[in-house]
Write a protein that holds these residues in place. Structure first.
Motif, PDB file in Angstrom:
ATOM      1  N   ALA A  40     -46.463  14.998 -52.289  1.00 30.95           N
ATOM      2  CA  ALA A  40     -46.638  15.637 -53.599  1.00 30.95           C
ATOM      3  C   ALA A  40     -45.308  15.857 -54.306  1.00 30.95           C
ATOM      4  CB  ALA A  40     -47.368  16.966 -53.439  1.00 30.95           C
ATOM      5  N   GLY A  41     -44.222  15.849 -53.574  1.00 36.61           N
ATOM      6  CA  GLY A  41     -42.924  16.072 -54.201  1.00 36.61           C
ATOM      7  C   GLY A  41     -41.794  15.693 -53.264  1.00 36.61           C
ATOM      8  N   PHE A  42     -40.672  15.264 -53.840  1.00 37.22           N
ATOM      9  CA  PHE A  42     -39.513  14.850 -53.054  1.00 37.22           C
ATOM     10  C   PHE A  42     -38.250  15.498 -53.611  1.00 37.22           C
ATOM     11  CE2 PHE A  42     -42.655  11.485 -52.825  1.00 37.22           C
ATOM     12  CZ  PHE A  42     -42.723  11.234 -51.458  1.00 37.22           C
ATOM     13  N   SER A  43     -37.278  15.654 -52.726  1.00 38.50           N
ATOM     14  CA  SER A  43     -36.019  16.284 -53.108  1.00 38.50           C
ATOM     15  C   SER A  43     -34.882  15.539 -52.419  1.00 38.50           C
ATOM     16  CB  SER A  43     -36.039  17.750 -52.668  1.00 38.50           C
ATOM     17  OG  SER A  43     -34.810  18.384 -52.955  1.00 38.50           O
ATOM     18  N   ALA A  44     -33.703  15.532 -53.058  1.00 42.08           N
ATOM     19  CA  ALA A  44     -32.538  14.865 -52.479  1.00 42.08           C
ATOM     20  C   ALA A  44     -31.446  15.885 -52.194  1.00 42.08           C
ATOM     21  CB  ALA A  44     -32.015  13.788 -53.429  1.00 42.08           C
ATOM     22  N   GLY A  45     -30.626  15.562 -51.195  1.00 42.00           N
ATOM     23  CA  GLY A  45     -29.511  16.438 -50.847  1.00 42.00           C
ATOM     24  C   GLY A  45     -28.280  15.642 -50.489  1.00 42.00           C
ATOM     25  N   VAL A  46     -27.101  16.226 -50.776  1.00 44.69           N
ATOM     26  CA  VAL A  46     -25.827  15.554 -50.544  1.00 44.69           C
ATOM     27  C   VAL A  46     -24.874  16.506 -49.826  1.00 44.69           C
ATOM     28  CG1 VAL A  46     -23.810  14.483 -51.626  1.00 44.69           C
ATOM     29  CG2 VAL A  46     -26.098  14.132 -52.607  1.00 44.69           C
ATOM     30  N   SER A  47     -24.254  15.994 -48.765  1.00 43.92           N
ATOM     31  CA  SER A  47     -23.238  16.734 -48.024  1.00 43.92           C
ATOM     32  C   SER A  47     -22.055  15.797 -47.806  1.00 43.92           C
ATOM     33  CB  SER A  47     -23.806  17.198 -46.679  1.00 43.92           C
ATOM     34  OG  SER A  47     -22.810  17.827 -45.886  1.00 43.92           O
ATOM     35  N   PHE A  48     -20.838  16.325 -47.782  1.00 44.01           N
ATOM     36  CA  PHE A  48     -19.684  15.450 -47.637  1.00 44.01           C
ATOM     37  C   PHE A  48     -18.580  16.145 -46.847  1.00 44.01           C
ATOM     38  CE2 PHE A  48     -19.273  17.803 -51.568  1.00 44.01           C
ATOM     39  CZ  PHE A  48     -17.951  18.237 -51.576  1.00 44.01           C
ATOM     40  N   SER A  49     -17.672  15.331 -46.328  1.00 39.29           N
ATOM     41  CA  SER A  49     -16.509  15.821 -45.604  1.00 39.29           C
ATOM     42  C   SER A  49     -15.275  15.111 -46.140  1.00 39.29           C
ATOM     43  CB  SER A  49     -16.701  15.597 -44.101  1.00 39.29           C
ATOM     44  OG  SER A  49     -15.634  16.202 -43.378  1.00 39.29           O
ATOM     45  N   HIS A  50     -14.197  15.025 -45.342  1.00 40.52           N
ATOM     46  CA  HIS A  50     -12.965  14.386 -45.817  1.00 40.52           C
ATOM     47  C   HIS A  50     -13.189  12.918 -46.161  1.00 40.52           C
ATOM     48  CE1 HIS A  50     -10.979  17.865 -44.021  1.00 40.52           C
ATOM     49  NE2 HIS A  50     -11.535  17.556 -42.869  1.00 40.52           N
ATOM     50  N   GLY A  51     -13.888  12.195 -45.247  1.00 35.73           N
ATOM     51  CA  GLY A  51     -13.945  10.757 -45.404  1.00 35.73           C
ATOM     52  C   GLY A  51     -15.333  10.151 -45.424  1.00 35.73           C
ATOM     53  N   ARG A  60     -22.281   7.193 -46.069  1.00 33.61           N
ATOM     54  CA  ARG A  60     -21.335   6.423 -46.861  1.00 33.61           C
ATOM     55  C   ARG A  60     -19.892   6.841 -46.543  1.00 33.61           C
ATOM     56  NH1 ARG A  60     -25.251   3.918 -48.055  1.00 33.61           N
ATOM     57  NH2 ARG A  60     -25.982   3.187 -50.095  1.00 33.61           N
ATOM     58  N   ILE A  61     -18.994   5.875 -46.591  1.00 29.56           N
ATOM     59  CA  ILE A  61     -17.563   6.183 -46.520  1.00 29.56           C
ATOM     60  C   ILE A  61     -17.142   6.782 -47.858  1.00 29.56           C
ATOM     61  CG2 ILE A  61     -15.245   5.230 -46.256  1.00 29.56           C
ATOM     62  CD1 ILE A  61     -16.935   5.256 -43.709  1.00 29.56           C
ATOM     63  N   LEU A  62     -16.376   7.861 -47.814  1.00 30.66           N
ATOM     64  CA  LEU A  62     -15.891   8.514 -49.032  1.00 30.66           C
ATOM     65  C   LEU A  62     -14.404   8.184 -49.177  1.00 30.66           C
ATOM     66  CD1 LEU A  62     -16.874  10.509 -51.271  1.00 30.66           C
ATOM     67  CD2 LEU A  62     -15.951  12.354 -49.845  1.00 30.66           C
ATOM     68  N   PRO A  63     -14.010   7.455 -50.221  1.00 28.25           N
ATOM     69  CA  PRO A  63     -12.611   7.030 -50.350  1.00 28.25           C
ATOM     70  C   PRO A  63     -11.638   8.190 -50.492  1.00 28.25           C
ATOM     71  CG  PRO A  63     -13.840   6.554 -52.370  1.00 28.25           C
ATOM     72  CD  PRO A  63     -14.847   6.947 -51.329  1.00 28.25           C
ATOM     73  N   GLU A  64     -12.084   9.276 -51.121  1.00 26.45           N
ATOM     74  CA  GLU A  64     -11.256  10.464 -51.257  1.00 26.45           C
ATOM     75  C   GLU A  64     -12.165  11.657 -51.547  1.00 26.45           C
ATOM     76  OE1 GLU A  64      -8.596  10.077 -54.528  1.00 26.45           O
ATOM     77  OE2 GLU A  64     -10.138   9.429 -55.942  1.00 26.45           O
ATOM     78  N   GLY A  68     -20.367   8.435 -55.041  1.00 27.80           N
ATOM     79  CA  GLY A  68     -20.974   8.168 -53.740  1.00 27.80           C
ATOM     80  C   GLY A  68     -22.381   8.717 -53.648  1.00 27.80           C
ATOM     81  N   ALA A  69     -22.600   9.904 -54.227  1.00 33.23           N
ATOM     82  CA  ALA A  69     -23.932  10.507 -54.208  1.00 33.23           C
ATOM     83  C   ALA A  69     -24.921   9.664 -55.000  1.00 33.23           C
ATOM     84  CB  ALA A  69     -23.864  11.920 -54.783  1.00 33.23           C
ATOM     85  N   ALA A  70     -24.524   9.191 -56.172  1.00 29.66           N
ATOM     86  CA  ALA A  70     -25.419   8.377 -56.996  1.00 29.66           C
ATOM     87  C   ALA A  70     -25.824   7.100 -56.254  1.00 29.66           C
ATOM     88  CB  ALA A  70     -24.755   8.040 -58.326  1.00 29.66           C
ATOM     89  N   ASP A  71     -24.839   6.439 -55.627  1.00 30.31           N
ATOM     90  CA  ASP A  71     -25.132   5.203 -54.888  1.00 30.31           C
ATOM     91  C   ASP A  71     -26.026   5.473 -53.688  1.00 30.31           C
ATOM     92  OD1 ASP A  71     -23.525   3.879 -56.688  1.00 30.31           O
ATOM     93  OD2 ASP A  71     -21.775   3.775 -55.361  1.00 30.31           O
ATOM     94  N   ALA A  72     -25.716   6.540 -52.945  1.00 33.79           N
ATOM     95  CA  ALA A  72     -26.480   6.847 -51.734  1.00 33.79           C
ATOM     96  C   ALA A  72     -27.908   7.271 -52.061  1.00 33.79           C
ATOM     97  CB  ALA A  72     -25.771   7.940 -50.933  1.00 33.79           C
TER      98      ALA A  72
END
Length: 376
Positions: free
Chosen positions: A80-91, A110-114, A123-127
């Motif tokens: 009935a519904g979906f949600s997205a979440g994003v978490s990141f670290s150094h890399g 995903r690898i985070l360039p910086e 990175g969030a948009a692509d992932a």
């Protein structure tokens, strides 16, 4: 006809309460639902009709063995519904899509360039785009996107007081900044409290009204659920335990684990490398987990005496197996004693989400805001 995700935000307070109850308790018959919330069977029938218009409920197979007409339990329909979440670290950056029941539908690493806002947004948009394909939901509208942020918030303004390892985020109005870059409704939260939200919806705290989550990440963070609400405190910064552990000494933080490994000549750039490192250097990691658990134990006991939680969950950026080792090292009980008394050691358990707690927790933020709206 199913409604759009946007229209779910128009659910009445009674509808939200009913959905939240079914998520916590599982499938229930109409009679059980009426008894749980203290209304008549006819009122439940009307409420179910309302939820059905939103595509939120579905009937499960009738229960056998009961007298008369078999009861047909009602359950929340995840799709009935979906949600997205994003978490990141150094890399690296992780993104997840969950359904309204908290069930993971897609996960992207995903690898985070910086570690900058610009790199995280891209990175969030692509992932999330890739996660949509993995989940099979295409362009279907999301309830929202949650971002787990490493840091706290300023007392005098809604600005991030970022962790020292993320200077590019310091002083950022993160919600406004990300909202300008995404069409979906954006939510932001400190990563420790995000961890607690994920545990409440989809992890070890599911169905629990009062618990504490300890977040082992760049620092020693955490979050509190009290009276079935995320407790943020007067200045929106409640939960972390970091002040108990001076920065110039060994401490039970994930960053301390990375630095311990590096001091031993081991390449451990970030948390996503730990599983591979453990294959060859498990003895060093095991020794660190033992020390971290013993460091945490007395403070968990003291804090539990103050807030009296049903349990304490150890989670964060480490794998489930490492979290279990830390819990074991605390020496605190993992199961409630049949005889409970004031001052007794708290029940401490590991997160069932492991290192996925960040992205799953971030994706939980919009759903918990929907089901448990906070006062303005």
């Amino acid at each position: 006809m199913l409604q759009t995700a946007r229209s779910l935000w128009s659910l009445s307070a009674a509808d939200r309460r009913l959905v939240a109850l079914m998520l916590d308790a599982g499938a229930l018959s109409r009679a059980e639902l009426a008894e749980r919330i203290g209304v008549t069977r006819s009122a439940i029938t009307q409420m179910m009709a309302s939820l059905d218009r939103f595509g939120l409920v579905e009937e499960e197979p009738a229960r056998k063995g009961s007298r008369g007409q078999p009861a047909r339990p009602m359950a929340v329909r995840g799709a009935a519904g979906f949600s997205a979440g994003v978490s990141f670290s150094h890399g690296y950056l992780d993104a997840a899509i969950i359904d309204i029941t908290g069930t993971e539908r897609a996960y992207q690493h995903r690898i985070l360039p910086e570690p900058t806002p610009e790199a995280v947004a891209k990175g969030a948009a692509d992932a999330i785009a890739a996660a949509r394909i993995e989940a099979g939901i295409g362009t279907e509208e999301l309830l929202g996107i949650g971002f787990a942020l490493p840091g706290d918030f300023r007392v005098d303004a809604p600005l991030l007081q970022a962790h020292r390892y993320f200077p590019a985020f310091d002083g950022l109005d993160a919600r406004a900044w990300f909202q300008d870059r995404f069409a979906e409704r954006v939510f932001v939260e400190n990563d420790g409290r995000t961890c607690a939200m994920g545990e409440r919806l989809a992890g070890s705290g599911k169905g629990c009204r009062d618990f504490m989550a300890v977040h082992i990440g760049h620092g020693v963070g955490g979050g509190l659920f009290l009276h079935n609400r995320l407790y943020r405190g007067a200045h929106f910064n409640a939960g972390p335990l970091g002040t108990f552990f001076p920065l110039d000494r060994p401490r039970p933080s994930g960053q301390d684990l990375l630095e311990t490994l590096r001091a031993n000549g081991i390449d451990a750039a970030d948390f996503d490398r730990l599983d591979r490192v453990a294959e060859d250097h498990g003895d060093i990691i095991a020794k660190w987990c033992d020390r971290a658990g013993r460091q945490l134990a007395p403070y968990l006991h003291h804090v539990a005496n103050v807030i009296d939680p049903a349990l304490i969950i150890i989670g964060g950026r480490l794998s489930a197996s490492l979290l279990q080792d830390i819990v074991k090292a605390t020496g605190l009980p993992q199961h409630a004693s049949p005889e409970r008394f004031a001052g007794q050691p708290p029940v401490v358990i590991p997160s069932t989400l492991g290192a996925r707690a960040g992205a799953i927790g971030a994706a939980s933020i919009p759903i918990l805001h929907l089901l448990h709206p906070e006062p303005a």
